[in-house]
Design a protein around this motif. Sequence first.
Motif, PDB file in Angstrom:
ATOM      1  N   VAL A 161     -54.420 -11.487  -4.681  1.00  0.00           N
ATOM      2  CA  VAL A 161     -53.960 -10.932  -5.955  1.00  0.00           C
ATOM      3  C   VAL A 161     -52.443 -11.044  -6.052  1.00  0.00           C
ATOM      4  O   VAL A 161     -51.727 -10.723  -5.104  1.00  0.00           O
ATOM      5  CB  VAL A 161     -54.384  -9.451  -6.076  1.00  0.00           C
ATOM      6  N   LYS A 219     -58.881 -17.396  -1.634  1.00  0.00           N
ATOM      7  CA  LYS A 219     -59.651 -16.842  -2.735  1.00  0.00           C
ATOM      8  C   LYS A 219     -59.669 -15.312  -2.652  1.00  0.00           C
ATOM      9  O   LYS A 219     -59.883 -14.745  -1.577  1.00  0.00           O
ATOM     10  CB  LYS A 219     -61.083 -17.391  -2.702  1.00  0.00           C
ATOM     11  N   VAL A 260     -55.783 -13.246 -10.114  1.00  0.00           N
ATOM     12  CA  VAL A 260     -56.695 -13.234  -8.958  1.00  0.00           C
ATOM     13  C   VAL A 260     -56.994 -14.682  -8.618  1.00  0.00           C
ATOM     14  O   VAL A 260     -57.449 -15.459  -9.472  1.00  0.00           O
ATOM     15  CB  VAL A 260     -57.996 -12.480  -9.289  1.00  0.00           C
ATOM     16  N   GLY A 282     -58.856 -17.760  -7.485  1.00  0.00           N
ATOM     17  CA  GLY A 282     -60.274 -18.122  -7.440  1.00  0.00           C
ATOM     18  C   GLY A 282     -60.488 -19.367  -6.595  1.00  0.00           C
ATOM     19  O   GLY A 282     -59.781 -19.599  -5.596  1.00  0.00           O
ATOM     20  N   GLU A 317     -58.268 -14.702 -13.755  1.00  0.00           N
ATOM     21  CA  GLU A 317     -58.660 -15.400 -12.529  1.00  0.00           C
ATOM     22  C   GLU A 317     -58.189 -16.834 -12.640  1.00  0.00           C
ATOM     23  O   GLU A 317     -58.509 -17.530 -13.625  1.00  0.00           O
ATOM     24  CB  GLU A 317     -60.169 -15.358 -12.332  1.00  0.00           C
ATOM     25  N   LYS A 346     -57.507 -20.737 -10.837  1.00  0.00           N
ATOM     26  CA  LYS A 346     -57.928 -21.671  -9.793  1.00  0.00           C
ATOM     27  C   LYS A 346     -56.770 -21.865  -8.821  1.00  0.00           C
ATOM     28  O   LYS A 346     -55.603 -21.630  -9.142  1.00  0.00           O
ATOM     29  CB  LYS A 346     -58.311 -23.012 -10.422  1.00  0.00           C
TER      30      LYS A 346
END
Lengths: 747, 378
Positions: free
Chosen positions: A537, A534, A572, A574, A432, A434
């Motif tokens: 992917v 957010k 991913v 975030g 994950e 930022k």
Amino acid sequence: MNDVTIDPGEPLGGADPVGTATKDNDSAGVTRRTVLRLGAAGSLGLAVAAAQGPGSLFLSQRGLLSPSGAFAATSTALADLVYIEAFPTSPLILSPFTDVLPVPKALAPVPVSEFSSWSKPPGPGSGQQNSMQNERHQIWSSDIGCPDPLVYKIDLLVRQHAFTTSMVLPIDKNGRPTLSFDQQGHPVAAGTKRFLPLSTIYGFNGAFPGPMINAEYGRPVLVRFENHLDENPLGLDRQDFGAPDWSFLTHLHNGHTAPESDGNPHYSMTAGPKYHGYLPQTFCDNLYLNWPAGNDDREKQSFFWFHDHRMDHTGANVYKGMVGLYPIYDPKNGMDMGDERQGLRLPGVRTDHPDGSFDVDYDIPLAFYDCRLDDGVTMHKDMHDTLGEFPAAKNPSVHPEWWGKTFFKHFPSHGFVGDIFTVNGTAYPVLEVKRRKYRFRFLDCSVARIYEFKLMASTQGPRTAASLGYTDDELEGQYRIPDGQQCMQFTQIASDGGLLPFPVKRDSFELWPAKRREVIIDFTRYQDGTPTTKGDVIYLTDVMKMPNGRMWSNSSRFSPDPNYKVPVLKFVIGDSAPDDSQVPTAMRPLPPLPSNWKTMLDNRLIFEVQRGSAGGEIEWLINGSPFTPDVVATSLKNNAGKTPLAQQRKNSFNLWEIRNGGGGWVHPFHLHMEEHRTVMRGGKDVTAGGDKGHPDDVSREDLAALDPGESVIVYRGFRDFVGPYVAHCHNLAHEDHAMMFGWEITS
Amino acid sequence: MSTSMSTSIATNRPAVAGRAAVPWLTVLPLAVLMSFADGYWMTSLRGAFGAIQRTQDLFGSWVRDSTVLVPAFVLAVLAALVLSARLYGPVLRARPSVPVTALLIALAGTVAGLLALGASTAYDYELESSQLGLMATMQGRCVAGDCLGIQRRATLALQERSVVMGMGLILLTNLVLVGWVVAVRGGRLRVSAPGRAEGAARSRADDLRRLLAVGLVCSAVIHGAVVPEHLVEWPAAGAFFVALTGVELAAAILVIRRPQASTLVAAAVASLGPLLVWLCSRTVGLPFGPEPGTAEAVGLADVSACLLELATLAAAVVLVLARPGLGSRPGTGPHRGWIAVMALLTVTTVGFSGTGLAGFDGFGVAPAHGSTVAGHHH
């Protein structure tokens, strides 16, 4: 026969010179003779067309479109009929992209109070470099005006490692569920989902990948590597690979170090341990001065790794886990010190620790490693059986009791590639991130696999290759993203030799064994400018299909396969996070080439990597000779008509040519000790960046990527130290099969 | 055979004074095609399994080796044609005669190719075996007993497999090639061609003299080829080979132009002399030179030269001892005569390839930085 009389005017020797067949066929309009001739002409035409069409394409895709190329291709095909190399199909990981990517933390140094109490403390004195007390450090940190080194201690340990926590489904080469086996070798019914047993590793501090040392220029590091591989406190089955005498030899790739700290067999066989490596219960202190060649800031690098280099078993030891990471920062003027508020402002938020170490957030090393797990039915067999190195294994034999554990045998004909792709020791991990910029340090620590990475988005997500109908070699990577589309670009900022002169935007890049590439990925927006949100992917995707260790079958440069999109790491998106980093416009200038470098061409040293057979196996040699650890290699005859020894004076510079003479293979050729710069590739001057296939030729590198039949001429220096070094192919199956030569620097 | 062929031709064709000559337009294309096609497989097999020293510049190696082997394939095709003529006469008329002859040619070419492949493979094994020995001294650990022996046996097994593989490939290739040539010729195949009338006058002595002269020239070619190597090593040896080459060439000319007994005796001496020198140098060593008393290694070039010298010595002796009788006996015919000449040429080209000239990587020649030792001649 000497008395024969004949009519010279009569047609001779025909089965039916003027006979009835002609007359018979005339009545039908076409003679038999004509049919035969037309058939012969037609078959010739077909053969020529096939040669010029599919044949030429086949050869050109493999870099074999040369006078000897057809022979090389045929030789390869013939060899494949004899050197039958069976690889197991690893169990299918059922829940990919659920294990979190391990992000290594910096190893803490040993306090002075602790190491000074060691029975044999490190130091500059005679006999202090190793446990045999027969070596000293050629240059100590004070000799170059640096403080005493930070001391680290890394033990070589036998431990276990899990590549995934997911359940797996045993499959065969057709992707169908198949039998598996328990630890006693008893069969388990096909279709049974299982957890993998842990694999036995030989690891730096018992981990894979091993520890990460965050280093800085101007701050030397001494690492005491101590061998405890004879100890097996967990009673683990060591299986049948890894140096059988449990010796190690650690090389900081490609640190500018003295031979005694370089970890190369040319040194180890002639000095220090005078053996292939350091045996159990011995140690050596590798001193990494963190000092650029010639004390020239332009020679500074940014990402090393350390790995085993034990003669004849490097591949096995690396595959068994002997890998460590060594990012190196440059605090001078804050240029690249891991603080995005200073210098080049590359992504990174630094946290200093009281013990002298530091960690850098948003600056993540990614070590790529492919493996195969035993299916319990594939034969274990290679030349090491003839040496009786693992008598308990009773090879050639199958080992159902090792089902699900790492499988490795030398495969010098096909090389070795895995079918499970791992990052930082974890198969198909997820990270994950930022919504900001990151710096990623890519390292290929695989035995032979070359990757080509792209950043892709996929609506449907990964699907198993088996469910898509793929079988056999096409199962490598296990997953595909059929609808994957490139969504972001990389901004490459560094190669093997450190920061580039300026950043380069790239859709994809190749990563050859042992090579490093550093990139910035901006997770705030896609390449079309759309902001990320957010939960989005992105998959780091391998698009180079490499069915065996010989070379790729498909890549962006050579007949891309649009269906080969193997997701390796899932990002991913975030939350947003502060980002003070910038993508700089200029970074580290290249050291200048002498204007007269072309006048050095005639006297260059020439080394040709070659392929042959010995002992019933493929063998890899250089200039016709196997690696002879106590011998300095001899160049092929150069344009000046000389065959010089690979011997350079300290602080000199020269041109070396590396030729790929093994048709149909690629070779990542690594030269120890100093970075080089490629000046010619395939006979063409590339100093201005002429070769699109190798855009990094204009940077400093320690590894020359040799396409089939290719040659490169590199310019390099030999500064600061004297003594024995090596150069070798970093396809570790090749290196362990003698594709290495010794060279030395003289005072 | 001559009787049956005479009968055959006499019954089928108008009689013209002349001899059935070698059909070179049939023989040469077939020999060249098979030599280069079989050479392709030999080179490729070497690239797959051969010693590393011999796996470089495969294209150049193929051209050189295939060229060297052309006389051997000419010899094979001629042998097949002689056999065919014995079976079917000089004109192939009956229905199975052409396919059978084509099969004979393909088989003969396969035998030639296999002999070459076998020799090449044996040399590869020798080189690989030496290399294994070298590597065994470096690795220094073997817990399986006779590791070197195991590896050498594995290498030998590998080479045996490569020969078996090559046998199939070469046979198949030759069958296809000969079939294709026959098809190009509209299904016809010649085993003989019209000869010249004056050829009928050749005697057995003429044939032998021609053979002797050719043998002397061939021997001179090999000796001349090793002059540079010996000049570098020991100028006196170089001078010896220059003189020997000159003597052999002069003897060849005299054998044709002035075939007197004294000439034939001189030819015999020119053949016997180097043979004795070679025998001495390969057994006890020459008593003088750079390494007196040291036996030299046997190489391909010197063995080839010796074979030629044995042939010329035998021819000269026969001519001297049986001269009157041979002069009255008819010659053996062009096919057999050329077979003998081609045998000599085959030995010569193979020997020449072992001299290290023109970049041959052949037997006994050390390539650049290879580990083999060049076989010295005489």
